[in-house]
Design an enzyme around this catalytic site. Sequence first.
Site, short mmCIF file in Angstrom:
data_model
loop_
_atom_site.label_atom_id
_atom_site.label_comp_id
_atom_site.label_asym_id
_atom_site.label_seq_id
_atom_site.Cartn_x
_atom_site.Cartn_y
_atom_site.Cartn_z
N HIS A 95 52.63 45.40 26.53
CA HIS A 95 51.85 44.34 26.29
C HIS A 95 51.01 44.70 24.72
CE1 HIS A 95 53.83 43.32 29.87
NE2 HIS A 95 52.75 42.62 30.29
N LYS B 47 45.33 43.35 40.99
CA LYS B 47 44.08 43.33 40.41
C LYS B 47 43.60 41.99 40.19
CE LYS B 47 44.80 46.81 36.45
NZ LYS B 47 45.49 45.75 34.97
N LYS C 250 56.73 47.01 41.71
CA LYS C 250 55.13 47.05 40.81
C LYS C 250 55.14 47.76 42.57
CE LYS C 250 51.16 45.47 38.88
NZ LYS C 250 50.96 43.94 38.73
N HIS D 119 49.43 41.58 23.19
CA HIS D 119 48.35 40.73 23.73
C HIS D 119 47.67 40.55 22.37
CE1 HIS D 119 47.79 42.34 28.39
NE2 HIS D 119 47.90 41.76 28.39
N ARG E 249 30.53 40.45 49.26
CA ARG E 249 30.88 42.00 49.18
C ARG E 249 32.33 42.48 49.77
NH1 ARG E 249 25.63 42.66 50.59
NH2 ARG E 249 24.51 43.76 49.18
#
Length: 359
Positions: free
Chosen positions: A245, A141, A224, A249, A119
């Site tokens: 993007h 992320k 960022k 993408h 976890r």
Amino acid sequence: MKTITVPFGERAYRVTIGCGALESGDWAHFVDRRERCAVIVSQRVLELHGAYIERVLAGLESADLLPMPDGEERKSYAHAERYFNELLSRGYGRGATVIAIGGGVVGDFAGFVAAAYMRGVRFIQVPTTLLAMVDASIGGKVAVNISAGKNIVGAFHQPAAVVADIAFIETLPDEELKNGIAESLKHALIGEPSLCTMLRENDLASIRRPDTLEELVFRSAGFKAGVVSQDEREGGLRAILNFGHTAGHAIESCLEYRGIMHGAAVAAGMQIAIDLSRARGLLDERVAREYRELAARYDLIPRGLALNAAQVVAHMRYDKKNAGGEIRFVLLAGVGEPRINQPVPEGELRAAVDDFLAG
Ligand SMILES: NC(=O)c1ccc[n+]([C@@H]2O[C@H](COP(=O)([O-])OP(=O)(O)OC[C@H]3O[C@@H](n4cnc5c(N)ncnc54)[C@H](O)[C@@H]3O)[C@@H](O)[C@H]2O)c1
């Protein structure tokens, strides 16, 4: 050496940037030496920088060096399961640390392993590509791919530290360097205009100078960090980072991620977003021209793509970020003035993609 603090309250962490940053050791105190430490390192980076990495890790008796073969296909859930079993068999507990040394693939993968194992265990990022230094290593992320799509299974798991050692970039091929330049150019356009000046004053050769790279990473990663710390879970502001993007993408996905670098796809996507912004009268020609000049200076725009606009638009329709069936873009109203969530009718989009593909 430069540092940035990513201000996530009690989970705030430092990004150390500079030549020799890994050796300077400002991260090692995050490793609990009574517990085990998994160093997941790109096989390629280990081939190129093995002596340096082994010297730095020599002081960490509890470290296991776990080389990871390169390639996006290795960033998979199946591969992660092998690592979970490996860590368990070596007796890793909740106090363990995972260190990622490599590009965004290794960072995302090792971060996912760290987020899910027991976890969540402590995680340290050592990015070795420019893209990972200015983008992937910042913001927490982490993800792996599954057969149905890229980055579908993941988490938000902030690192304890990021160490951007510029020395690694010396061996990075130009094509990979350009992936990072494209993301820095994106940061320049959506909110850090000083990066436009830096990019204008340099080229692909001069930007490699360690002091210049240090400054570029400092400004770009700093930008960022500012965005993600205001919107950790992508509820609003963080969406500006998708500039370029949506179409990028779609282009990569139409080409099945073959024959096009990510930076080239993002540069194409930024060009399309800028053309859409111009067509709506939102953006001044001066900014569009500045973009074209910078993209040309770093040879970012792909030409002769074997695609048609209908295919690209069809892929955008399936983009997971599109709400209510509408295709939404981040458009630009000026340098530092992104406009998120802008619905773009398919006809308008097809015309912009057609124009781009026609060159
Ligand atoms: N988490 C995020 O916020 C985020 C953001 C952007 C991208 N990403 C992810 O990052 C990944 C792309 O990252 P990337 O562009 O760094 O690609 P990558 O990790 O595949 O690295 C590119 C290539 O460069 C090699 N390499 C790495 N460091 C090197 C060095 N110092 N010298 C020579 N070769 C070196 C690698 O072995 C690899 O072949 C994608 O999986 C993408 O989804 C994540």
